[in-house]
Design a protein around this motif. Structure first.
Motif, PDB file in Angstrom:
ATOM      1  N   TYR A 124      -6.945  -2.600  -7.185  1.00 44.53           N
ATOM      2  CA  TYR A 124      -5.497  -2.395  -7.243  1.00 44.53           C
ATOM      3  C   TYR A 124      -5.109  -1.184  -6.408  1.00 44.53           C
ATOM      4  O   TYR A 124      -4.177  -1.236  -5.587  1.00 44.53           O
ATOM      5  N   LEU A 125      -5.849  -0.088  -6.601  1.00 43.05           N
ATOM      6  CA  LEU A 125      -5.516   1.134  -5.860  1.00 43.05           C
ATOM      7  C   LEU A 125      -5.716   0.931  -4.366  1.00 43.05           C
ATOM      8  O   LEU A 125      -4.884   1.331  -3.539  1.00 43.05           O
ATOM      9  N   LEU A 126      -6.830   0.283  -4.013  1.00 44.01           N
ATOM     10  CA  LEU A 126      -7.117   0.081  -2.586  1.00 44.01           C
ATOM     11  C   LEU A 126      -6.076  -0.843  -1.953  1.00 44.01           C
ATOM     12  O   LEU A 126      -5.595  -0.598  -0.841  1.00 44.01           O
ATOM     13  N   GLY A 127      -5.715  -1.913  -2.669  1.00 37.32           N
ATOM     14  CA  GLY A 127      -4.713  -2.842  -2.146  1.00 37.32           C
ATOM     15  C   GLY A 127      -3.368  -2.168  -1.995  1.00 37.32           C
ATOM     16  O   GLY A 127      -2.674  -2.356  -0.995  1.00 37.32           O
ATOM     17  N   LEU A 128      -3.030  -1.351  -2.983  1.00 42.32           N
ATOM     18  CA  LEU A 128      -1.772  -0.612  -2.906  1.00 42.32           C
ATOM     19  C   LEU A 128      -1.775   0.288  -1.676  1.00 42.32           C
ATOM     20  O   LEU A 128      -0.785   0.357  -0.928  1.00 42.32           O
ATOM     21  N   GLY A 129      -2.914   0.957  -1.456  1.00 41.18           N
ATOM     22  CA  GLY A 129      -3.035   1.837  -0.285  1.00 41.18           C
ATOM     23  C   GLY A 129      -2.801   1.066   0.998  1.00 41.18           C
ATOM     24  O   GLY A 129      -2.072   1.502   1.888  1.00 41.18           O
ATOM     25  N   LEU A 130      -3.424  -0.114   1.092  1.00 36.90           N
ATOM     26  CA  LEU A 130      -3.299  -0.905   2.319  1.00 36.90           C
ATOM     27  C   LEU A 130      -1.854  -1.377   2.518  1.00 36.90           C
ATOM     28  O   LEU A 130      -1.320  -1.330   3.633  1.00 36.90           O
ATOM     29  N   SER A 131      -1.207  -1.806   1.425  1.00 36.81           N
ATOM     30  CA  SER A 131       0.159  -2.304   1.603  1.00 36.81           C
ATOM     31  C   SER A 131       1.087  -1.153   1.972  1.00 36.81           C
ATOM     32  O   SER A 131       1.984  -1.318   2.806  1.00 36.81           O
ATOM     33  N   LEU A 132       0.851   0.029   1.400  1.00 36.82           N
ATOM     34  CA  LEU A 132       1.667   1.192   1.783  1.00 36.82           C
ATOM     35  C   LEU A 132       1.442   1.533   3.249  1.00 36.82           C
ATOM     36  O   LEU A 132       2.390   1.849   3.986  1.00 36.82           O
ATOM     37  N   ALA A 133       0.174   1.451   3.684  1.00 39.81           N
ATOM     38  CA  ALA A 133      -0.119   1.756   5.091  1.00 39.81           C
ATOM     39  C   ALA A 133       0.585   0.755   5.994  1.00 39.81           C
ATOM     40  O   ALA A 133       1.073   1.111   7.079  1.00 39.81           O
ATOM     41  N   GLY A 134       0.636  -0.524   5.566  1.00 37.43           N
ATOM     42  CA  GLY A 134       1.326  -1.538   6.368  1.00 37.43           C
ATOM     43  C   GLY A 134       2.804  -1.225   6.490  1.00 37.43           C
ATOM     44  O   GLY A 134       3.382  -1.284   7.589  1.00 37.43           O
ATOM     45  N   LEU A 135       3.433  -0.863   5.361  1.00 34.48           N
ATOM     46  CA  LEU A 135       4.858  -0.506   5.398  1.00 34.48           C
ATOM     47  C   LEU A 135       5.085   0.715   6.289  1.00 34.48           C
ATOM     48  O   LEU A 135       6.062   0.784   7.036  1.00 34.48           O
ATOM     49  N   LEU A 136       4.144   1.659   6.184  1.00 34.98           N
ATOM     50  CA  LEU A 136       4.233   2.862   7.010  1.00 34.98           C
ATOM     51  C   LEU A 136       4.213   2.488   8.486  1.00 34.98           C
ATOM     52  O   LEU A 136       5.020   3.000   9.290  1.00 34.98           O
ATOM     53  N   ALA A 137       3.309   1.558   8.858  1.00 33.82           N
ATOM     54  CA  ALA A 137       3.209   1.142  10.257  1.00 33.82           C
ATOM     55  C   ALA A 137       4.533   0.520  10.697  1.00 33.82           C
ATOM     56  O   ALA A 137       5.032   0.801  11.801  1.00 33.82           O
ATOM     57  N   GLY A 138       5.121  -0.324   9.834  1.00 34.31           N
ATOM     58  CA  GLY A 138       6.409  -0.929  10.174  1.00 34.31           C
ATOM     59  C   GLY A 138       7.483   0.126  10.357  1.00 34.31           C
ATOM     60  O   GLY A 138       8.276   0.076  11.306  1.00 34.31           O
TER      61      GLY A 138
END
Lengths: 536, 405, 374
Positions: free
Chosen positions: A153-167
């Motif tokens: 959960y934590l790792l997935g959350l990190g990845l989705s936040l990083a994706g939003l950050l990239a956008g």
């Protein structure tokens, strides 16, 4: 002298290509409109899912001991999933997607800056969110029973936040560097300005969230000494899903209103600098967000204590509220200057903005200590107002830009009806939770509380509101699908609008502008069609 | 000097050299002190080979003389004297067939006897005693499996000299711990390679008691030339005595003696590689050597009854002095066993070589025992290293080793 | 002097400073929030500087607006590959290390491809030339890499089938498959005119068949023997089974070396439930086998009885590491059926102690052969 190129480009429609080729095109495309539509489409799917979960939670609260929908162990996980999906499945990606799709056209760029980063952003967010969902399904997430899946959960959350950050980086860079010649930052359209503000605020606050996720992951995996076990993860991560972080994500929602209002009123935006300042002021929510603390007004203790608490409260909670109020007020000034009127996109945007104001104001109230609302479902009501208000505003934006994104104009009356229904849904989904908050109904919990009496009714209403929202989104998506299936029919400038994207064909060609326009004002299209302007 | 006389003189010189080589080769056959002479078989196996030689060599001589004579005749007869080149025909089928059939017949005759001898030599069904022979750089280890019919009730491990009963069919099971070696006692049988991972069988039998010398016959590294062996045939009675002596219990030297001090030096310096059966440490625990940890091949000679042997260091050096060794070598067959079983007494000990060996072994025998040359063998020695023993230690050690009889 | 953007960033910086000061005096200077606010000051101040320095990137003419006039980038597969790699890395962190390693490989591969594509896209204004440049740089890696991946997938799918079907069926099945491949190869070699058309049908069909068979096999699980063996813990490193078998299927820890069948020093036979031994060169039974110390020596085991047997060599016992646990030493052959043979290669560095003599035994059969290492 303003020169505007109104060339007729090739449509981006792909006809006759096979299914595989079309999937390949969507997967590999670096066209910002495609990336934005991917964001929007997936967020709307999540919107339906999250509203259904909201409805389930509402109905479950009527009689938790009966356990109609899920057992007691799953309650914590489900409420946390609900919170997560509201903010990072729905609100944030919906606006990042809308910005990616629209902003480059608005600022007169032929493409988005850092297109592949935007692409990476979408896939990173989508896959990260998938990991989060997998983790919840496999008994993970906050309060989950499987340690590995809590990690996931934590790792997935990190990845989705990083994706939003990239956008967000992609959007901010576009506004900052890829504007058409002659367009100073002061001249960018209101929505693009709000996109810049929202993106910059995201760029400043999301890394803090990712950092929080990183230290929680390391601690949870290797020791569980510093930050506790799976049940209390959201004690540390809660701010990511709560106010004022969510305000960072609704800047663009008010931008949608600010964009549509003067077009609907057929006038130039009055007090434009004030409007831009108001939008900018909302981003002070970032300051509160990165402190990772709720700044509650505490009027006990000495005068010094009272003073310091008041200063902190007003600074961290008051400034964003002020920004939001100024923005809505100045946007509505258009109607004083122009001629009053209403259409579907404006209705969605206005109702959304009002809901947001209710949320922001609610958050303000919630942080007054004497109200004793911290830890109650009042906070859930704030989140619902903010997220669903944002959803309404986004639907307004999608309706407004549908000609450029899909080449269609949605049926105004039907959408207007949906806007009204959506407004009712949001109020139902949110207001009862405010009331229940005053009755000390606990936040993010289902069990260990007596829901008998009028509370049952409030929760039924909240659940029903969520259900209505799910239906509204479903119906809206259906309308959009039907319109797209029916085929293009939108003219290049159906709204008689002010900004550059309406100078190109509908739907917009892959490279937006065949030749760059040179602009000299903030309403370049109005400059070339002065006859249609209502005298100020 | 003109050209012609220069050619004549150089021809004379070449001819002289050839005659010299032929004469010395012929005269060498008359040597008396030649223990590795292949033409003097001392046992049935070697005799079988010798008998085959007696058949094959005369035939080979005759064929060789005919071929050589014809070749010389043709060289002379058809020498280029400016004559015309003869007609170049296809050849003469009859002659070709004859020249193919005749050698084939000769080879068939030789082959029949050769194969018969090979199979006879490979016969093992009537084996009377088995001895394991293991080669490593650069010495041979002999171990005698338990064979109660010969009085061997516990394994005997020795090295340098292979002791066996005369008139008995001995089967050697050869193998190697490192590289390929070859076991060869010319007076008793032919060569047989010792190959790592394989077991090769070699039969030995001596007609009379005596000492038969041999030499590793496969190049196996730096000290290949120093990898020697001696096969000692004893009468059955003497062999029984030897076996009994090898198995007798270890008697530690009396406390306080120089031999006891020597034992302590041995335990400290030598016992990690060299086994002495029955040796115990201060706690009374048996000391088991661990050459597998220090030596490339994983073995070092077992020294349990060192002083019953006449040689050491892969039979390169005599353990007895010249006079005593002459007594053993010169003993008539019936007295040989008695002379050999005396072993090494203090008077007979070759102090000079043994002490020099203890002082600095690598100097005595090339063995890659320098620490900086151990790379290819993973830091392990291929022979005995320099141990930095003091003269005092060496005195004590020699005194102790003399007790190992 | 100050452009719009820089005014915003300067304002944000100032507010961050104010917030930090409030934190320092009113909350707690060592609070995590104060730390984040200091970071915010740094970021906002940097952005202010950049904004002032670049004058908000304002442009007046089309020629200056390089960024705005840059056309859309070419389609790229690599962002999704990199995102997938990142997701795999994270999934692997929480679940299986192998997923993590694969994720790293995907991440690195996708990243390199992305970089080279980015570089080649800017090589010239000619898209065809650019794609050729890209192919030149990466073609030499892509094709072998892709075929290696395909080979691994094919091998993996085949292995699933092997593990799922019975031993005998696997043998027959793969003989048939090999024969078919050989026949097809022959046909394609002989009939060049057929090649392209037929290959375009045969290859996808066979790959699809293989994929279906592999996935079905993987889903249906391994064959019963292997499942039983796993259940009985045969794959665990602690599982040293040299006694009578609990399971008749499998034993992983038998001696697996391939020795020289031609150089056995002794043959141990079990017949009528009795163990006997013969040594090379001696045509009679022995009850002791002597093998040289520290030398690899091969012993042959022959089972003439109906039941499956194994030869066990007992080499005393030893402490495990620094612990006080004493574990028996030795090894064994795999289970051997009637009339079958197995070989053991032993290298024994030290002789046995008097208390624990070495021996050969056959669990389930009578008799013992002494093993002497002098």
């Amino acid at each position: 002298m303003t020169t505007i190129d109104t060339h007729v480009g090739v449509s981006t429609h792909t006809t006759g290509s096979s299914f595989v080729a079309s999937v390949g095109q969507w997967v590999t495309s670096s066209d910002h409109k495609k990336i934005g539509r991917l964001f929007i489409g997936l967020s709307l799917l999540y919107a339906i899912a999250v509203a259904v979960i909201g409805a389930l939670i509402g109905f479950e609260r009527i009689n938790p001991d009966g356990a109609q929908f899920f057992d007691a162990d799953a309650a914590l996980q489900l409420t946390q999933l609900h919170r997560h999906a509201l903010v990072f499945g729905l609100l944030a990606p919906l606006f990042i997607g809308l910005a990616i799709a629209v902003v480059p056209m608005q600022v007169g760029a032929r493409a988005i800056a850092l297109p592949r980063l935007a692409q990476l952003g979408f896939w990173g967010w989508a896959l990260g969110t998938d990991l989060v969902l997998i983790s919840f399904i496999a008994n993970g997430g906050p309060g989950g029973g499987s340690s590995d899946m809590v990690d996931l959960y934590l790792l997935g959350l990190g990845l989705s936040l990083a994706g939003l950050l990239a956008g967000a980086v992609s959007v901010a860079t576009t506004v900052l560097t890829s504007r058409a010649p002659g367009m100073g930052l002061m001249d960018v359209p209101a929505f693009s300005w709000s996109a810049l503000m929202g993106s910059v605020a995201s760029v400043l606050s999301l890394p803090v969230a990712i950092g929080t996720v990183a230290y929680l992951y390391v601690d949870h995996t290797y020791s569980q000494t510093a930050f506790g076990d799976n049940k209390v993860i959201n004690t540390w991560l809660g701010w990511v899903y709560a106010q004022p972080q969510t305000f960072v994500l609704i800047v663009m929602a008010l931008g949608v209103l600010a964009e549509i209002a003067p077009v609907t009123a057929r006038t130039r935006q009055p007090l434009r600098p004030v409007l831009l300042a108001g939008i900018a002021l909302i981003t002070t929510a970032t300051l509160g967000a990165v402190t990772q603390t709720a700044h509650v007004l505490d009027l006990s203790g000495t005068t010094g204590d009272k003073l310091s608490s008041t200063i902190l409260f007003l600074f961290f909670n008051g400034l964003p509220l002020l920004g939001a109020l100024v923005t809505v007020a100045v946007a509505m000034l258009s109607f004083k200057e122009g001629r009053p009127g209403v259409n579907a996109s404006f209705a969605f945007a206005l109702l959304g903005a009002l809901m947001l104001l209710a949320g922001v104001a609610g958050s303000f109230v919630q942080h007054i200590g004497d109200a004793a609302l911290v830890g109650t479902s009042f906070g859930e009501g704030v989140t619902a107002y903010v997220v669903y208000g944002g959803l309404l505003a986004a639907l307004g934006g999608i309706t407004y830009w549908a000609p450029k994104l899909w080449g269609v104009v949605l049926d105004d009356k039907k959408v207007l009806g949906l806007a009204g229904l959506g407004f009712i849904g949001v109020v139902l989904a949110s207001l009862p939770l405010y009331v229940a908050g005053f009755a000390d109904q606990p936040v993010d919990a289902v069990n260990d509380f007596d829901y008998s009496g009028p509370l049952g009714l409030w929760n039924v209403l909240a659940g029903a509101g969520s259900a209505v929202i799910a239906l509204v989104v479903l119906a809206y998506v259906g309308l959009l699908f039907a319109a797209v299936r029916k085929g293009a029919g939108a003219s290049d400038d159906p709204w008689d609008a002010h900004t550059l994207e309406w100078s190109i064909p509908s739907p917009a060609p892959a490279d937006n502008f065949a030749a760059l326009a040179t602009v000299s004002s903030s309403e370049p299209l109005l400059d070339v069609k002065p006859s249609q302007e209502v005298p100020a | 000097m003109d050209t012609v006389s220069r050619v004549k003189s150089s021809r004379r010189r070449i001819l002289g050299t050839l005659v010299g080589i032929a004469a010395s080769a012929t005269l060498a056959g008359c040597a008396q002190n030649a223990p590795q002479d292949t033409w003097e078989p001392k046992g049935p196996n070697a005799e079988m080979i010798h008998d085959l030689d007696n058949l094959v060599f005369p035939i080979a001589y005759v064929v060789g003389i005919i071929v050589l004579g014809l070749a010389l005749y043709i060289f002379w007869k058809f020498k280029d004297r400016g004559q015309e080149i003869p007609v170049q025909g296809h050849g003469k089928p009859y002659m070709e067939i004859t020249l193919t059939v005749v050698p084939a017949l000769i080879l068939s005759v030789v082959g029949v006897f050769t194969f018969r001898t090979i199979f006879d030599l490979a016969e093992t069904q009537d084996t009377e005693i088995v001895i394991n022979v293991t080669g490593q750089q650069w010495w041979w280890e002999y171990d005698y499996p338990v064979q109660p019919e010969h009085g061997i009730n516990q394994p005997i491990v020795t090295s340098g000299q292979l002791v066996f009963p005369a008139g008995t069919k001995v089967l050697l099971r050869e193998t190697s711990r490192d590289v390929i070696h070859s076991y060869w006692i010319p007076a008793l049988n032919g060569k047989k390679d010792a190959v790592p991972g394989r077991v090769h069988l070699l039969r030995l039998e001596a007609n009379e008691p005596g000492l038969y010398a041999g030499q590793c016959a496969e190049f196996c590294g730096l000290s290949h030339a120093n990898m020697r062996m001696e096969a000692i045939a004893l009468s059955k009675e003497d062999f029984a005595k030897w076996v009994a002596n090898q198995q007798k219990a270890y008697v530690p030297p009396a406390a306080g003696t120089v031999e006891a001090e020597g034992e302590a030096v041995y335990i400290a310096q030598c016992a990690r590689c060299h086994q002495v059966n029955g040796l115990k440490d201060a706690q009374g625990k048996p000391i088991i050597s661990a050459p597998d940890e220090y030596v490339y091949s994983g073995a070092a000679p077992n020294l349990t009854a060192l002083m019953t042997r006449n040689t050491f260091a892969g039979a390169m050096f005599d353990l007895v002095n010249e006079k005593c060794r002459a007594d053993v070598w010169g003993a008539p067959s019936e007295k040989f066993g008695e002379a050999y079983l005396k072993g090494v007494t203090e008077d007979c000990l070759n102090q000079k070589d043994l002490r020099a060996w203890l002082r600095n072994a690598p100097e005595m025998k090339p063995m890659y025992a320098e620490p900086n040359l151990l790379g290819p063998s993973d830091g392990k020695y291929r022979g005995m290293p320099y141990l930095a023993l003091t003269e005092d230690d060496i005195d004590k050690l020699v005194a102790y080793l003399l007790t190992l009889k | 002097m100050f452009t719009t953007g820089s005014k915003y960033f300067i304002g944000l910086t100032a507010l961050s400073v104010v917030a930090t000061v409030l934190y320092l005096f009113l909350v707690n200077p060592s609070d995590l929030g104060a730390l984040a606010l200091v970071g915010l000051i740094t970021s906002a101040a940097t952005l202010s500087g950049v904004s002032i320095f670049t004058r908000d990137s304002d442009t007046e003419t089309v020629e200056q607006a390089v960024d705005a006039s840059a056309g859309p980038a070419s389609a790229s597969f690599w962002p999704i590959v990199v995102a997938l790699g990142a997701a795999m890395v994270l999934l692997g962190l929480a679940t299986e290390p192998v997923v993590f390693v694969l994720g790293i490989a995907v991440l690195v591969g996708g990243g390199v491809e992305w970089m080279v594509q980015g570089w080649s896209d800017r090589a010239s204004a000619n898209a065809a030339y650019n794609s050729e440049v890209r192919a030149k740089v990466l073609g030499g890696i892509e094709y072998p890499g892709l075929s290696a991946v395909l080979t691994i997938i094919v091998a993996f799918l085949f292995s699933r089938i092997f593990l799922a079907v019975s031993k005998d069926a696997a043998t027959i099945f793969f003989m048939l498959v090999a024969a078919v491949i050989f026949a097809l190869g022959f046909v394609f070699a002989a009939r060049t005119d057929l090649r392209k058309k037929a290959l375009s049908v045969v290859l996808p069909v066979s790959i699809a068949l293989l994929a279906i068979a592999g996935v079905v096999s993987a889903l249906s699980g391994e064959r019963k023997q292997l499942v039983d063996a796993a259940r009985e813990d045969h794959f665990a490193i602690e599982h040293r089974e040299c006694g009578e078998e609990a399971s008749k299927y499998y034993d992983k820890h038998a001696n697996n070396r391939v020795p020289l069948r031609k150089a056995v020093i002794a043959t141990i036979t079990v017949e009528n439930n009795e163990v006997s031994a013969k040594m090379i060169g001696l045509d009679r039974k022995v009850d002791t086998i002597t093998i040289p110390r520290m030398n690899s020596t091969t012993v042959l085991f022959r089972n003439l009885d109906d039941s499956e047997r194994r030869l066990v060599v007992n080499l005393g016992s030893a402490k495990v590491g620094d612990t006080d646990v004493v574990e028996p030493l030795g090894t064994c052959t795999q289970l051997t059926g009637k009339g079958q043979e197995q070989v053991l290669t032993l290298t024994i560095p030290k002789p046995a102690t008097a208390e624990e003599p070495f021996s050969f035994t056959v669990p389930g059969a009578n008799g013992e052969i002494k093993l002497v290492v002098p």
